[in-house]
Design a protein around this motif. Structure first.
Motif, PDB file in Angstrom:
ATOM      1  N   ALA A 142     123.753  -4.002 -53.940  1.00  0.00           N
ATOM      2  CA  ALA A 142     124.670  -4.685 -54.798  1.00  0.00           C
ATOM      3  C   ALA A 142     124.200  -3.649 -56.456  1.00  0.00           C
ATOM      4  O   ALA A 142     123.912  -4.884 -56.842  1.00  0.00           O
ATOM      5  CB  ALA A 142     124.968  -6.060 -54.534  1.00  0.00           C
ATOM      6  N   ARG A 147     127.995  -2.252 -57.365  1.00  0.00           N
ATOM      7  CA  ARG A 147     129.162  -3.463 -58.023  1.00  0.00           C
ATOM      8  C   ARG A 147     130.242  -2.733 -58.481  1.00  0.00           C
ATOM      9  O   ARG A 147     131.584  -3.269 -58.523  1.00  0.00           O
ATOM     10  CB  ARG A 147     128.133  -4.261 -58.904  1.00  0.00           C
ATOM     11  N   ALA A 162     128.710  -8.138 -49.706  1.00  0.00           N
ATOM     12  CA  ALA A 162     128.167  -7.543 -50.739  1.00  0.00           C
ATOM     13  C   ALA A 162     126.854  -8.116 -49.741  1.00  0.00           C
ATOM     14  O   ALA A 162     126.424  -9.542 -49.747  1.00  0.00           O
ATOM     15  CB  ALA A 162     127.862  -7.950 -51.684  1.00  0.00           C
ATOM     16  N   THR A 164     122.118  -8.366 -50.201  1.00  0.00           N
ATOM     17  CA  THR A 164     121.454  -7.234 -50.642  1.00  0.00           C
ATOM     18  C   THR A 164     119.893  -8.533 -50.302  1.00  0.00           C
ATOM     19  O   THR A 164     120.638  -9.544 -49.557  1.00  0.00           O
ATOM     20  CB  THR A 164     122.016  -8.841 -52.548  1.00  0.00           C
ATOM     21  N   GLU A 169     124.702 -14.596 -54.934  1.00  0.00           N
ATOM     22  CA  GLU A 169     126.310 -14.160 -55.626  1.00  0.00           C
ATOM     23  C   GLU A 169     126.521 -12.786 -56.093  1.00  0.00           C
ATOM     24  O   GLU A 169     126.367 -12.439 -57.456  1.00  0.00           O
ATOM     25  CB  GLU A 169     126.900 -15.707 -56.090  1.00  0.00           C
ATOM     26  N   VAL A 170     127.356 -11.895 -55.568  1.00  0.00           N
ATOM     27  CA  VAL A 170     127.626 -10.557 -56.107  1.00  0.00           C
ATOM     28  C   VAL A 170     129.201 -10.892 -56.944  1.00  0.00           C
ATOM     29  O   VAL A 170     130.431 -11.038 -55.805  1.00  0.00           O
ATOM     30  CB  VAL A 170     127.463  -9.011 -55.648  1.00  0.00           C
ATOM     31  N   SER A 176     128.979 -12.537 -50.035  1.00  0.00           N
ATOM     32  CA  SER A 176     127.879 -12.415 -50.554  1.00  0.00           C
ATOM     33  C   SER A 176     126.438 -12.553 -49.886  1.00  0.00           C
ATOM     34  O   SER A 176     126.758 -14.127 -49.241  1.00  0.00           O
ATOM     35  CB  SER A 176     127.120 -12.543 -52.080  1.00  0.00           C
TER      36      SER A 176
END
Lengths: 312, 312
Positions: A142, A147, A162, A164, A169-170, A176
């Motif tokens: 992300a 994004r 998402a 990572t 939190e994306v 996320s």
């Protein structure tokens, strides 16, 4: 800093991204308040444009305080020891995110709507794809590209995970998740989009085990680096029909050699590392040069300094 | 109206969109507060599912007050005189807009990123497409599909012109224009997306003159009806390279016959009227049936009644 603004050398191959774009980079320096100089000796900063990165070392002298590189990923520069700690090197990380995300979206939609099959058809044969609407999309990474893609997917209505390292939190993602929770996601996703940096930790992040865990209809899309997928395992999964397909803008090896099984694989769609077309590249690199020259002139932090430890 | 809700006949081919989706339509009637009956004689309303529309007349009797048709375009029903003014006929107009708009976006991106060429390649050849970002998109028709497409294009960053008969302002479009202003837009657009109804007025809205006025790089995308493009003129423009390409989900004639020049045209991408896959169709038609049964039960206006004069 001269009252006329910092002296910036642009080259050595100003037309590296096409003669029609060469002027745009000089204008970008000037719009940022810099002064284009014809010789690196007179320069405080370099905007590197050229095919042979090893020649950068020849241009550097103690007066050079900043080098702008034109690529978003700089792992080869770091590995080949072409950078140093004597000055700031900036990459173009983030500048091409929207452009590459758009390509990822194109590849996802092509897979969903089976455009690769339609492009090869020479007769009308009824056949159906499916929609991104209602599907489950897993975006691996992300950073800027991930994004941007998530933002572009929003009006299409898939459920977006998402992923990572940390699971932070994306924005705009429905969920996320941390990379170590992927075991639960491999069987869930309809589309896996790789948008993570190429590091030792991400090498072969999709291998035989991950492919085996996926749905038979799942698609893998790669716009990051070829090494993130175990190509041999992917070829086997595609041939066996154990996944739905793969759309790859980057491959390992790259370029993909003549006669490679992926060239004849009906479930594969290959684009030749073309996610960032020169026209878009020139437009976006120009914007980045302008912004960084302006910051350099004002003594501010530059955008996207290379982290020598992390390698990107 | 029975206390148990209106009696609705679903058929005669409940599995017309695939056996796996047949149950969804019955459940939709029930969720809308209706009652599924096995014979049209007992019914007040019909949800028509079948291959032979001419058989609809056999099912109609004075007690049938409403017929839900499953397609968004109903011009063939109107032309063949299968509808009447004795009862309300509703189409599925609008129900598939998002799905078809998603297909249009897929075709646009495929053209921009030259995925049709990449799909046919059997070796790595450097080559570049372009971005929708920064391009000019002309959406011809701003019904449900056009409006949904414009919404989906928003995060990609093209400049979007929405064209309608009246030129009324279309939400999210950068510019709204009337159809009679198109002379100024043909030379401007990078992508022309046809999302207008098939009527006498829109027949061959893209012909030799319009194609000649376009940029050499312009793409034409059609997700509406084949008759909106003069196919012969299009074949000539593509062969001459006077436009960039065409991506067509609908053709004239349709199906496109074997050996048609478009099958071998390198600048063309044909999908076999596949913009609305059965899975998405069933999901969205189910939602529409539920909503209209619910409105019918409450005596409210139904969604998408057929306008017999306009023919859609």
């Amino acid at each position: 800093m001269s009252s006329e603004g910092p002296a910036v050398y642009v080259g050595p191959e100003r037309d590296y991204f096409g003669a029609e774009h060469a002027g745009a980079f000089l204008q970008a320096v000037e719009r940022g308040g810099g002064r284009v100089v014809e010789s690196p000796e007179e320069a405080e900063a370099i905007v590197w444009l050229g095919s042979d990165g090893s020649r950068l070392r020849e241009l550097l002298h103690p007066g050079i305080r900043w080098v702008q590189l034109p690529s978003a990923g700089v792992e080869t520069w770091v590995e080949q020891g072409l950078l140093d700690r004597e000055r700031v090197f900036t990459s173009a990380a983030g500048a091409y995110s929207d452009t590459v995300a758009e390509h990822a979206l194109a590849l996802m939609l092509a897979g969903a709507r089976r455009l690769h099959e339609c492009a090869r058809a020479t007769e009308w044969r009824a056949g159906w794809g499916r929609t991104l609407a209602g599907s489950t999309v897993v975006v691996l990474g992300a950073g800027g590209i991930g994004r941007a893609l998530i933002r572009m997917l929003k009006p299409l209505g898939p459920r977006v995970f998402a992923v990572t390292r940390s699971g932070r939190e994306v924005p705009d993602a429905d969920e996320s998740r941390a990379a170590d929770e992927m075991d639960r996601l491999w069987p869930e996703g309809d589309f896996f989009v790789i948008a993570a940096p190429a590091t030792a930790a991400t090498r072969h992040m999709i291998g035989a085990g991950e492919l085996a865990a996926m749905k038979e209809s799942a698609w893998v899309v790669n716009v990051a680096r070829g090494s993130l997928i175990d190509t041999e395992a992917l070829v086997e999964a595609l041939a066996a029909g154990s996944i739905g397909g793969a759309a790859l803008d980057v491959t390992d090896p790259e370029p993909l050699p003549d006669g490679h099984p992926l060239w004849r694989e009906p479930r594969a769609l290959i684009t030749p590392h073309a996610a960032n077309p020169p026209e878009a590249l020139a437009r976006n690199l120009g914007r980045r040069i302008e912004e960084n020259v302006s910051r350099f002139r004002r003594g501010e932090d530059l955008i996207a300094p290379v982290d020598m430890e992390a390698g990107y």
